[in-house]
Design an enzyme around this catalytic site. Structure first.
Site, mmCIF file in Angstrom:
data_model
loop_
_atom_site.group_PDB
_atom_site.id
_atom_site.type_symbol
_atom_site.label_atom_id
_atom_site.label_comp_id
_atom_site.label_asym_id
_atom_site.label_seq_id
_atom_site.Cartn_x
_atom_site.Cartn_y
_atom_site.Cartn_z
ATOM 1 N N GLY A 91 -31.283 -35.207 -5.609
ATOM 2 C CA GLY A 91 -32.067 -33.948 -5.614
ATOM 3 C C GLY A 91 -31.594 -32.984 -6.466
ATOM 4 C CD GLU A 118 -25.162 -32.440 -3.234
ATOM 5 O OE1 GLU A 118 -26.281 -32.309 -3.632
ATOM 6 O OE2 GLU A 118 -24.778 -33.476 -2.552
ATOM 7 C CG ASP A 119 -29.935 -31.595 -3.289
ATOM 8 O OD1 ASP A 119 -28.665 -31.430 -2.694
ATOM 9 O OD2 ASP A 119 -30.938 -32.313 -2.903
ATOM 10 C CG ASP A 160 -28.236 -29.152 6.551
ATOM 11 O OD1 ASP A 160 -28.198 -28.286 6.952
ATOM 12 O OD2 ASP A 160 -28.860 -30.420 7.169
ATOM 13 C CE LYS A 210 -31.500 -26.580 5.027
ATOM 14 N NZ LYS A 210 -32.013 -27.700 5.589
ATOM 15 C CB ILE A 246 -36.606 -26.176 1.639
ATOM 16 C CG1 ILE A 246 -35.228 -26.549 1.295
ATOM 17 C CG2 ILE A 246 -36.775 -25.139 2.589
ATOM 18 C CD1 ILE A 246 -34.886 -27.004 -0.127
ATOM 19 C CG ASP A 251 -36.696 -36.450 -1.281
ATOM 20 O OD1 ASP A 251 -35.654 -35.970 -0.808
ATOM 21 O OD2 ASP A 251 -36.913 -37.456 -0.642
HETATM 22 P P1 5GP Z 1 -25.195 -32.418 4.561
HETATM 23 O O1 5GP Z 1 -24.360 -33.350 4.423
HETATM 24 O O2 5GP Z 1 -24.447 -31.229 3.910
HETATM 25 O O3 5GP Z 1 -25.691 -32.239 5.948
HETATM 26 O O4 5GP Z 1 -26.508 -32.762 3.604
HETATM 27 C C1 5GP Z 1 -26.651 -32.624 2.195
HETATM 28 C C2 5GP Z 1 -27.878 -33.537 2.065
HETATM 29 O O5 5GP Z 1 -28.698 -33.561 3.016
HETATM 30 C C3 5GP Z 1 -28.469 -32.767 0.771
HETATM 31 O O6 5GP Z 1 -27.924 -33.443 -0.357
HETATM 32 C C4 5GP Z 1 -29.863 -33.553 0.874
HETATM 33 O O7 5GP Z 1 -30.020 -34.803 0.354
HETATM 34 C C5 5GP Z 1 -30.028 -33.472 2.428
HETATM 35 N N1 5GP Z 1 -30.707 -32.198 2.927
HETATM 36 C C6 5GP Z 1 -30.044 -31.305 3.643
HETATM 37 N N2 5GP Z 1 -31.090 -30.322 4.109
HETATM 38 C C7 5GP Z 1 -32.086 -30.635 3.117
HETATM 39 C C8 5GP Z 1 -33.371 -29.981 3.019
HETATM 40 O O8 5GP Z 1 -33.799 -28.752 3.711
HETATM 41 N N3 5GP Z 1 -34.232 -30.507 2.328
HETATM 42 C C9 5GP Z 1 -34.035 -31.698 1.820
HETATM 43 N N4 5GP Z 1 -35.139 -32.109 0.837
HETATM 44 N N5 5GP Z 1 -32.827 -32.373 1.767
HETATM 45 C C10 5GP Z 1 -32.202 -31.766 2.715
#
Ligand code: 5GP
Length: 180
Positions: free
Chosen positions: A48, A102-103, A106, A134, A156, A162
């Site tokens: 990402g 990081e992209d 969340d 977020k 998103i 993606d």
């Molecule tokens: P976390 O572990 O912080 O909950 O999630 C991080 C990962 O979830 C990101 O690196 C991404 O791959 C995926 N992710 C979380 N939110 C989104 C979103 O809104 N869109 C996309 N495409 N991927 C997300």
């Protein structure tokens, strides 16, 4: 700009490329000022962050190395049932200032795993740099040094992110419609 259909989901324009590039440049300038004397190594988390990382790097005005890492999911037993392993890190980061690119953050759980893994390799310090955050979803305590943009809980795509491997090449960021 119009809505876009990817498989079963409809996405609407959310953040335009012009704003994204402005925020990426701002973050690159901050990093350049903060880390000028630190010889940082950047770690871009694939897939990402590849577009964010390339724009960020081109806006840095300090010497900067970059390496690319990726998570491989594997089945195993843990409390969450999900296990992730970091692969691809061939560079020695011991004693280095590391900037993780990081992209999106969340819940923050992915980043927490990554930090735990990187800490075992004895870096001098680790800074987190994310394109998107977020804040309402964050579940863990993370010290995030650089955030290009804060967004609500929408799912998103675009600018590297993606939905089922599609949408990464969109220049703007789109948010899913009707799923909040
Ligand atoms: P976390 O572990 O912080 O909950 O999630 C991080 C990962 O979830 C990101 O690196 C991404 O791959 C995926 N992710 C979380 N939110 C989104 C979103 O809104 N869109 C996309 N495409 N991927 C997300």
């Amino acid at each position: 700009m119009e809505t876009m259909q990817i498989k079963d989901k409809c996405f609407a324009p959310f953040i335009k490329e012009e704003r994204i590039l402005r925020e990426v440049k701002r973050v690159a300038e901050e990093i350049s000022q903060d880390l000028v004397a630190k010889n940082p190594i950047f770690l871009s988390v694939l897939n990402g962050s590849f577009i964010f990382a390339s724009d960020l790097m081109r806006n840095l005005t300090i010497p900067a190395e970059i390496s690319f890492v990726k998570y491989a999911s594997y089945s195993g037993t843990s409390s969450t049932g999900k296990m992730k392993e970091l692969i691809g890190l061939n560079t020695d980061i011991a004693g280095r200032t590391v900037v993780v690119i990081e992209d999106i953050i969340d819940t923050g759980l992915t980043m927490k795993y990554l930090l735990e893994d990187l800490q075992t390799r004895n870096p001098k310090e680790i800074k987190i740099c994310t394109l998107l955050l977020k804040p309402e979803k964050l579940e863990v305590d993370l010290n995030i040094s650089y955030v290009a943009m804060r967004i609500p809980n929408d799912f998103i795509i675009g600018y590297g992110l993606d939905y089922e491997e599609l949408g990464r090449n969109c220049r703007d960021i789109y948010a899913v419609v009707n799923e909040r």
